[in-house]
Motif scaffolding. Structure first.
Motif, mmCIF file in Angstrom:
data_model
loop_
_atom_site.group_PDB
_atom_site.id
_atom_site.type_symbol
_atom_site.label_atom_id
_atom_site.label_comp_id
_atom_site.label_asym_id
_atom_site.label_seq_id
_atom_site.Cartn_x
_atom_site.Cartn_y
_atom_site.Cartn_z
ATOM 1 N N GLN A 62 0.872 -1.165 0.000
ATOM 2 C CA GLN A 62 0.000 0.000 0.000
ATOM 3 C C GLN A 62 0.914 1.221 0.000
ATOM 4 O O GLN A 62 2.149 1.092 0.060
ATOM 5 C CB GLN A 62 -0.918 0.007 1.220
ATOM 6 N N THR A 63 0.343 2.392 -0.105
ATOM 7 C CA THR A 63 1.135 3.617 -0.180
ATOM 8 C C THR A 63 2.114 3.714 0.987
ATOM 9 O O THR A 63 1.726 3.660 2.160
ATOM 10 C CB THR A 63 0.218 4.848 -0.185
ATOM 11 N N GLY A 64 3.397 3.808 0.647
ATOM 12 C CA GLY A 64 4.430 3.998 1.652
ATOM 13 C C GLY A 64 4.848 2.759 2.411
ATOM 14 O O GLY A 64 5.722 2.828 3.281
ATOM 15 N N THR A 65 4.258 1.605 2.107
ATOM 16 C CA THR A 65 4.580 0.387 2.848
ATOM 17 C C THR A 65 5.264 -0.610 1.925
ATOM 18 O O THR A 65 4.615 -1.291 1.119
ATOM 19 C CB THR A 65 3.316 -0.249 3.463
ATOM 20 N N LEU B 191 -1.356 -10.429 1.351
ATOM 21 C CA LEU B 191 -0.900 -9.983 0.040
ATOM 22 C C LEU B 191 -0.215 -11.167 -0.628
ATOM 23 O O LEU B 191 0.571 -11.869 0.006
ATOM 24 C CB LEU B 191 0.088 -8.829 0.199
ATOM 25 N N THR B 192 -0.513 -11.410 -1.903
ATOM 26 C CA THR B 192 0.180 -12.459 -2.642
ATOM 27 C C THR B 192 0.809 -11.867 -3.893
ATOM 28 O O THR B 192 0.262 -10.951 -4.512
ATOM 29 C CB THR B 192 -0.754 -13.607 -3.046
ATOM 30 N N LEU B 193 1.955 -12.397 -4.252
ATOM 31 C CA LEU B 193 2.645 -12.008 -5.470
ATOM 32 C C LEU B 193 2.967 -13.266 -6.251
ATOM 33 O O LEU B 193 3.724 -14.125 -5.783
ATOM 34 C CB LEU B 193 3.933 -11.251 -5.147
ATOM 35 N N ASP B 194 2.390 -13.402 -7.431
ATOM 36 C CA ASP B 194 2.678 -14.518 -8.323
ATOM 37 C C ASP B 194 3.703 -14.065 -9.357
ATOM 38 O O ASP B 194 3.484 -13.071 -10.069
ATOM 39 C CB ASP B 194 1.415 -14.994 -9.038
ATOM 40 N N LEU B 195 4.816 -14.773 -9.436
ATOM 41 C CA LEU B 195 5.864 -14.498 -10.411
ATOM 42 C C LEU B 195 5.893 -15.645 -11.408
ATOM 43 O O LEU B 195 6.045 -16.817 -11.019
ATOM 44 C CB LEU B 195 7.219 -14.358 -9.737
ATOM 45 N N SER C 46 -8.824 -3.258 -0.752
ATOM 46 C CA SER C 46 -8.367 -2.272 -1.726
ATOM 47 C C SER C 46 -7.296 -1.347 -1.142
ATOM 48 O O SER C 46 -7.378 -0.918 0.015
ATOM 49 C CB SER C 46 -9.559 -1.438 -2.211
ATOM 50 N N ALA C 47 -6.277 -1.045 -1.985
ATOM 51 C CA ALA C 47 -5.209 -0.123 -1.590
ATOM 52 C C ALA C 47 -4.474 0.308 -2.846
ATOM 53 O O ALA C 47 -4.797 -0.126 -3.960
ATOM 54 C CB ALA C 47 -4.244 -0.787 -0.604
ATOM 55 N N ASP C 48 -3.489 1.187 -2.683
ATOM 56 C CA ASP C 48 -2.641 1.604 -3.802
ATOM 57 C C ASP C 48 -1.479 0.618 -3.911
ATOM 58 O O ASP C 48 -0.614 0.557 -3.030
ATOM 59 C CB ASP C 48 -2.097 3.020 -3.591
ATOM 60 N N SER D 97 -3.988 2.578 -8.359
ATOM 61 C CA SER D 97 -4.590 3.109 -7.132
ATOM 62 C C SER D 97 -5.923 2.443 -6.827
ATOM 63 O O SER D 97 -6.679 2.058 -7.734
ATOM 64 C CB SER D 97 -4.790 4.625 -7.262
ATOM 65 N N SER D 98 -6.199 2.343 -5.522
ATOM 66 C CA SER D 98 -7.484 1.861 -5.012
ATOM 67 C C SER D 98 -7.918 0.587 -5.725
ATOM 68 O O SER D 98 -8.945 0.526 -6.400
ATOM 69 C CB SER D 98 -8.565 2.940 -5.175
ATOM 70 N N THR D 99 -7.113 -0.447 -5.573
ATOM 71 C CA THR D 99 -7.365 -1.698 -6.280
ATOM 72 C C THR D 99 -7.003 -2.880 -5.390
ATOM 73 O O THR D 99 -6.284 -2.727 -4.395
ATOM 74 C CB THR D 99 -6.533 -1.755 -7.573
#
Length: 547
Positions: A247-250, A281-285, A303-305, A356-358
């Motif tokens: 998210q923003t700044g994190t 949070l998940t990240l698929d590579l 939702s977040a940026d 943003s906001s997603t």
């Protein structure tokens, strides 16, 4: 390597001790039954555990190459029907794994073609792009066909060697090709953990110490949760570090878990998980065989940026309205970062993708990769060899100014016309395209300009012509000169040079750095090509088809 008097048995990526016998039967299907034992000693305990875990992780139903050291006539493609392994440990003495494999023999490469069935859809995108259907079979394949319409080809050279990428695959075509089982894994995608390659997806996997590679792109972690996306150019891995934000700044500083979603030679997908307390949070590579880019999908429960950006800012050309960004000049390795998304995004100031906001963000990361540098000593970092002054000028290596590193090549003009320093000639191909580039910093104004030119010569060193163009940089400011030039029909050699135009007068200082003559960026590796290939990165399933 073979153990004692035993050879190697390879089932896909899995290395086992070759068994004395292979049981075969023929009925409704041709089956192979194999059984054997792995033990510590002679293996280390870690090696034995790896083999045991990878036996039990073999996936059923997938086309798999099977090769033998001592019985190579039995090499074939198989599918795995059943797997069992008994793990026994006598504490402080011996550890064994007694395994059994039930396989269906599909045939040798003389009996079967391999068919890549590519999905007929491309990524939904916000840029009205149809994408470019492409495909890369293993290094060493043969007889590639797509029906009555042939695709075009390009070659990408990585750590594993030269791999052929087929471009413009006809819509609806399922390419067929031949390949020996021994070559099937060449150029594959692989996921390693702690330096050891994993088979299948049912694996215990640490969120640190992994690497995802296809020989062209290598993705690892950079100290924290950052992604070190490396590209193989110039005979070495070149890094770009990317930061992931939940998210923003994190910034994500560490991942909590890692899971393999897909692990085939042609396509591997790794999922990283981060707890948000609450939520996740998940990240698929995802990485595909023959690809210059790594694909990413970032998703969170609320939702977040979301954003993925370069850790160190680089200047770029903002073409986000077309779905991608690309660096505006070369880095020290001669590459330019490129990234993008299938969906509308905002460009980050560092270079990167923001939405943003997603709850989700799809993206791709890579570089416009440089070709091999043909001239010697382009950076002047080690010494000043390889360059000679002409036109009454003098040449020296200098650490007063440098675009990259600490050194540059200093031209001091004389009274003659076209003062310059030129690199030793290198072999070129008549009619081929080349990229000439370099950074220039004049100590004072040069009204007629200064440039990076290319002199063309015959095989007997007779001068033919010069490809040149000048820019008028601001005194004391580094400016890049970059152009594509074509070798004349009779050219066999070329020399790249830094030259001050006209007769500027004696005593003017001109610094040059990172002066390179290279093959031009091939069609297929430009940023727009990488974007279009991302849009049409079609999932692939491989079948064995009787010839």
């Amino acid at each position: 390597m073979p153990q004692g008097d035993y050879g190697d048995l390879k089932v896909g990526r899995l290395l086992l001790r070759e068994t004395f016998k292979t049981g075969e039967s023929v009925g409704t299907a041709r089956t192979l039954d194999l059984e054997g034992q792995e033990s510590n000693p002679p293996l280390t305990r870690a090696e034995l555990v790896w083999r045991h875990d990878n036996v039990t992780a073999l996936e059923s139903g997938c086309v798999t190459p099977l090769t033998f050291t001592d019985k190579p006539e039995r090499n074939a493609y198989v599918t795995v029907d059943s797997v069992s392994a008994e793990y026994t440990e006598w504490r402080n003495d011996v550890v064994t794994s007694d395994w059994k494999l039930g396989l269906t023999r599909l045939g040798s490469d003389a009996e079967v073609d391999l068919q890549s069935r590519l999905t007929g859809v491309v990524r939904v995108n916000d840029f009205a792009l149809s994408g470019e259907r492409w495909h890369a079979p293993p290094i060493g394949h043969y007889g590639y066909q797509t029906g009555t319409t042939n695709p075009t080809t390009m070659t990408r050279t990585g750590l594993d060697g030269a791999i052929t990428v087929y471009r413009g695959i006809p819509t609806g075509a399922s390419p067929r090709w031949g390949c020996t089982p021994a070559n099937y894994l060449n150029g594959r995608v692989r996921l390693t953990s702690g330096g050891t390659e994993l088979c299948g997806v049912d694996q215990s996997l640490s969120p640190t110490g992994w690497a995802l590679t296809n020989g062209l792109v290598n993705v690892t972690q950079s100290g924290t949760g950052r992604l070190d996306v490396q590209t193989y150019t110039g005979g070495a891995w070149r890094s770009k570090v990317w930061t992931v934000y939940s998210q923003t700044g994190t910034e994500v500083l560490a991942w909590d878990g890692a899971t393999l979603l897909r692990n085939g030679p042609e396509h591997v997908i790794l999922r990283l998980t981060k707890g948000l307390n609450p939520g996740r949070l998940t990240l698929d590579l995802a990485l595909r065989r023959g690809s210059r880019i790594v694909e990413g999908y970032l998703q969170r429960s609320t939702s977040a940026d979301l954003k993925v950006t370069l850790n160190t800012a680089e200047a770029y050309t903002n073409t986000s309205a077309q779905g991608y960004l690309v660096a505006s000049s070369d880095d020290i390795d001669g590459n330019r970062f490129a990234c993008g998304s299938a969906r509308t995004f905002t460009a980050d100031a560092n270079g990167g993708v923001i939405k943003s906001s997603t709850t989700s963000l799809d993206f791709w990361l890579g570089v416009v990769a440089s070709q091999a540098t043909l001239n010697t000593n382009p950076t002047f970092e080690t010494d000043g060899t390889g360059w000679t002054a002409f036109g009454g000028a003098t040449y020296a290596r200098s650490n007063t100014q440098a675009k990259f590193g600490s050194w540059s090549g200093l031209l001091t003009t004389g009274a003659d016309a076209s003062p310059r320093y030129e690199a030793a000639t290198t072999a070129v191909t008549a009619g081929a395209s080349y990229r000439a580039s370099g950074w220039i910093n004049p100590g004072s104004a040069l009204p007629a300009g200064v440039g990076i030119s290319v002199n063309w010569y015959t095989s007997a060193d007779a001068y033919i012509s010069t490809s040149s163009n000048n820019l008028v940089p601001t005194a004391g400011v580094w400016a890049q000169w970059d152009a594509t030039v074509t070798a004349p029909p009779t050219a066999a050699k070329a020399g790249i040079l830094l030259v001050a135009a006209g007769t500027p007068g004696a005593g003017i200082l001109v610094y040059g750095d990172d002066i390179r003559l290279r093959g031009a960026t091939p069609s297929g590796d430009a940023a727009t090509d990488l974007r279009n290939q991302y849009i049409a990165s079609l999932p692939e399933t491989i079948y064995a088809v009787r010839r």
